[in-house]
Scaffold this motif. Structure first.
Motif, PDB file in Angstrom:
ATOM      1  N   TYR A  65       0.816  -1.469   0.046  1.00  0.00           N
ATOM      2  CA  TYR A  65       0.189  -0.030  -0.076  1.00  0.00           C
ATOM      3  C   TYR A  65       0.666   1.181  -0.022  1.00  0.00           C
ATOM      4  CZ  TYR A  65      -3.016   3.686   1.758  1.00  0.00           C
ATOM      5  OH  TYR A  65      -3.815   4.864   1.771  1.00  0.00           O
ATOM      6  N   ARG A  68       2.370   1.728  -3.436  1.00  0.00           N
ATOM      7  CA  ARG A  68       1.431   2.024  -4.244  1.00  0.00           C
ATOM      8  C   ARG A  68       1.015   3.794  -4.178  1.00  0.00           C
ATOM      9  NH1 ARG A  68      -2.545  -1.294  -3.230  1.00  0.00           N
ATOM     10  NH2 ARG A  68      -3.798  -0.082  -2.111  1.00  0.00           N
ATOM     11  N   GLU A  69       1.197   4.122  -2.994  1.00  0.00           N
ATOM     12  CA  GLU A  69       0.695   5.684  -2.697  1.00  0.00           C
ATOM     13  C   GLU A  69       1.695   6.427  -2.798  1.00  0.00           C
ATOM     14  OE1 GLU A  69      -2.456   6.437  -2.728  1.00  0.00           O
ATOM     15  OE2 GLU A  69      -3.165   4.321  -2.964  1.00  0.00           O
TER      16      GLU A  69
END
Length: 93
Positions: A65, A68-69
């Motif tokens: 996560y 990805r961010e």
């Protein structure tokens, strides 16, 4: 780029239960220091990311996560469980 830490919550010392210790938490590191409010005296800051805590089932999911961010994250390894095995009779030695 925001930075965050990924860790596993430790067991609460005030109880014998292990609730909420299996998930990994992604928590943003503070950007600015907290300061006392002149009217109320409460500590606070303008950084709203400190209020966000995301839970994940594994450290890999939390890292995925973060990547990805675009969040720079580091993992704090979970402490090992130390079992102190003793019998009730040991209290009377």
């Amino acid at each position: 780029m925001p930075t965050a830490r990924i860790y596993r919550r430790p067991k609460n010392a005030m109880s014998s239960g292990r609730a909420n210790t299996q998930n990994w938490v992604l928590e943003f590191e503070p950007v600015e220091a907290k300061r006392a409010d002149p009217l109320t005296g409460w500590a606070g800051s303008g950084d709203t990311r400190q209020q966000v805590k995301l839970e994940f089932p594994s450290a890999e999911a939390a890292l995925a996560y973060a990547e990805r961010e675009g969040i720079e994250a580091h993992v704090i390894p979970a402490p090992e469980r130390k079992l102190k095995l003793q019998a009730y009779a040991d209290n009377f030695r």
